[in-house]
Scaffold this active site. Structure first.
Site, short mmCIF file in Angstrom:
data_model
loop_
_atom_site.label_atom_id
_atom_site.label_comp_id
_atom_site.label_asym_id
_atom_site.label_seq_id
_atom_site.Cartn_x
_atom_site.Cartn_y
_atom_site.Cartn_z
N SER A 454 0.86 -1.18 0.00
CA SER A 454 0.00 0.00 0.00
C SER A 454 0.89 1.23 0.00
O SER A 454 2.07 1.17 0.39
CB SER A 454 -0.90 0.00 1.24
OG SER A 454 -1.53 1.26 1.42
N TYR A 467 -2.04 -0.70 10.40
CA TYR A 467 -2.15 -0.99 8.97
C TYR A 467 -0.86 -0.62 8.25
O TYR A 467 -0.33 -1.41 7.45
CB TYR A 467 -3.34 -0.22 8.39
CG TYR A 467 -3.56 -0.47 6.92
CD1 TYR A 467 -4.19 -1.62 6.48
CD2 TYR A 467 -3.15 0.46 5.97
CE1 TYR A 467 -4.40 -1.86 5.13
CE2 TYR A 467 -3.35 0.24 4.61
CZ TYR A 467 -3.98 -0.92 4.20
OH TYR A 467 -4.17 -1.15 2.86
#
Length: 584
Positions: A454, A467
């Site tokens: 990501s 995350y």
């Protein structure tokens, strides 16, 4: 050296005796394999034994090679017409009543182009698969077109191929090649191949190499200059042709085949990330493509042509995608299906995985299967890997895509929250790489691993500590694996999307808030991602491009690309942005 399990016969033709080997059922379609320089028929052994499960496989030592005798004198004994005589003699001996499916590599392909374009072989060849060897006639016309109508691009192509062909000039020199091959070069050649081509140690036949290479120099001397100067104008193929082009071929440019359609009425193109000696380094992929092509020709139908991007690259390959039930995973499965790959769609939701597999079959995948697994469950992943390897074989491409979202400050994030996000986002990737990547490495025929990271992997945020940590770990894991697996021909790519319109927002957790507030934030996040409306299909395109071009780190969306650039040039600016608390 005899091919294990083969039936041998001797075929006399033109003053020489050819050593021919047969495997498989003679009542099945005959696939005839022709080797190149400086090889013998043994170079095909890994391909031959695999094809023999489905076909009658025939391979022979070209005159002057292996256990076939050499013409006397050598000069003039290796011309293309004489090689054509040899082919017809072998074909008549092993398949007198039916045409054969011809497969050639290197000089085996060069001479096979002659076989498939001359009048006297019409009706004896059902199909031709060409690997790393152009028609000398087509090559001559290719050169002439660039000499007569030079442009900077065409001149560059000529110079590039001229540099790749350095060995051809040496092979035309008197006596020097023979002395070299019968001397030190003959002893060290297998080690050179093992180092440069990633051909497994001990896999290259050596017994007859010095004499094979010395005799084979006459293939060049008897044919190359004459054909390149005066190429035939009627060199049109009279059978369907499959062209397999290794992208890393050190001897032949991919541009050599730019004009091939004018010479071949029915052409199927394939590319693969490999070097020149693919019969040794990529036998499984060759067997898949050859088998599918032969079967389609014998069935009287055109070879299925996938319509998606990189169809020539991924056709027939085995691809597994985790998190394939929706979003980026489903779009990626579809993209590989459109490119003609066989797809294993994995998701913890059985119904979603099954729907993805069903749609993959409808849009182009020759085969697609659904599997249910939670990537965070090591035992479940072990069972999945065992089943996939047993039923479908070793993967060509693994896409570790499954992931979950988690937002909230560090102190609001519980130990259980940390454990869950790391179990899925990091350990899920580790399980996939370890279980499927290890089999790729054991097979020794390359492959590719894609890990979905990501933009959060390099863009810090005060509200995404868990995350971002999981994705940063995936990025570094990918970089480390890429370094470790490079020598084995296995690529590793980390894909770094930004804000993509998927359902991850509706399932993401928000730590430190009650259920009502969490639902409100999920709804607002989904609305924001919907307004941004960056489709997962574009991420899927980036994944296929990353595999095709072996890219290391691939930021996808504009914001992901911008953050990646800032992380390299102005990291302090990113740190200041990380302090901003987004309103959700």
């Amino acid at each position: 050296m005899a091919l294990r399990g083969a039936r041998e016969l001797r075929v006399a033709t033109g003053g020489v005796e050819l050593c021919v080997a047969e495997l498989g059922d003679p009542d099945r379609p005959t696939v005839l394999l022709v080797h190149g320089y400086p090889d013998s028929k043994e170079v095909w052994s890994e391909v031959a034994v695999r094809l023999a499960d489905r076909f009658h496989v025939v391979l022979y030592d070209v005159r002057g090679h292996g256990r076939s005798t050499a013409p006397k004198p050598l000069r003039g004994g290796f011309t293309l017409p004489k090689l054509t005589d040899d082919f017809l003699a072998v074909a008549d001996a092993v398949s007198p009543d039916r045409p054969v499916h011809l497969v050639g590599h290197d000089w085996g392909s060069v001479q096979s182009w002659e076989f498939v374009t001359v009048e006297r072989t019409k009706g004896r060849i059902a199909s031709f698969t060409s690997i790393s060897g152009p028609s000398l006639d087509h090559f001559g016309h290719w050169i002439n077109a660039r000499v007569k109508r030079p442009t900077p691009r065409r001149v560059g192509q000529l110079l590039g191929q001229g540099a790749k062909s350095w060995y051809v000039y040496l092979l035309h020199t008197p006596a020097l090649p023979e002395l070299a091959w019968r001397g030190p070069l003959g002893r060290i050649w297998p080690k050179i191949l093992q180092h440069m081509e990633k051909v497994p140690g001990g896999a290259y036949p050596t017994a007859s190499l010095p004499s094979d290479a010395a005799h084979g120099a006459w293939l060049y001397r008897d044919n190359v200059r004459a054909r390149l100067r005066r190429p035939r104008s009627d060199a049109y193929a009279h059978a369907p042709v499959q062209l397999i082009t290794p992208q890393g071929d050190a001897f032949l440019s991919e541009r050599l085949y730019d004009d091939l359609e004018q010479w071949v009425p029915r052409l199927t193109r394939r590319t693969l990330p490999a070097k020149h000696w693919v019969p040794r380094s990529r036998p499984d992929q060759l067997v898949s493509w050859i088998g599918d092509f032969v079967t389609s020709v014998d069935a009287g139908r055109a070879e299925p042509q996938a319509a998606g991007r990189h169809a020539d690259r991924f056709g027939g390959q085995l691809v597994l995608v985790t998190g394939a039930g929706s979003g980026i995973g489903r779009a990626t499965a579809f993209a590989f299906a459109e490119a003609g790959a066989r797809v294993v769609a994995v998701d913890r939701d059985t119904e979603s995985a099954a729907r993805t597999a069903e749609l993959c079959r409808l849009i182009g995948a020759p085969e697609a299967w659904a599997e249910t697994a939670d990537v965070s469950d090591e035992q479940a992943m072990e069972k999945l890997a065992e089943k996939v390897h047993r039923e479908h074989g070793v993967l060509d491409v693994l896409v570790n895509n499954a992931g979950i979202g988690l937002s909230g400050s560090f102190f609001a994030t519980s130990t259980d929250d940390w454990r869950r996000v790391l179990d899925v986002n990091l350990w899920g990737v580790i399980h996939g790489c370890r279980l499927f990547g290890a089999r790729m490495a054991e097979r020794g025929q390359g492959g590719h691993i894609v890990n979905t990271a990501s933009a959060a992997a390099y863009q810090p945020s005060r509200v995404l500590p868990a995350y971002s940590t999981s994705k940063a770990a995936v990025l570094m894991l990918s970089e480390c694996l890429r370094a470790e697996l490079a020598d084995q021909g296995i690529g590793v790519s980390a894909i770094c999307p930004g804000i993509v319109n998927t359902n991850i927002t509706s399932t993401a957790r928000f730590a430190g808030v009650d259920e009502a507030e969490e639902r409100r934030r999920q709804k607002n996040s989904a609305r924001l991602y919907g307004l941004r409306n960056y489709p997962p299909e574009k991420v899927a395109e980036a994944i296929l491009d990353a595999v095709a071009h072996n890219r290391a780190v691939v930021p996808v969306t504009p914001e992901a690309k911008g953050a990646h650039l800032l992380s390299r040039l102005l990291p302090g600016a990113l740190r200041r942005l990380a302090r901003v608390e987004p309103k959700v």
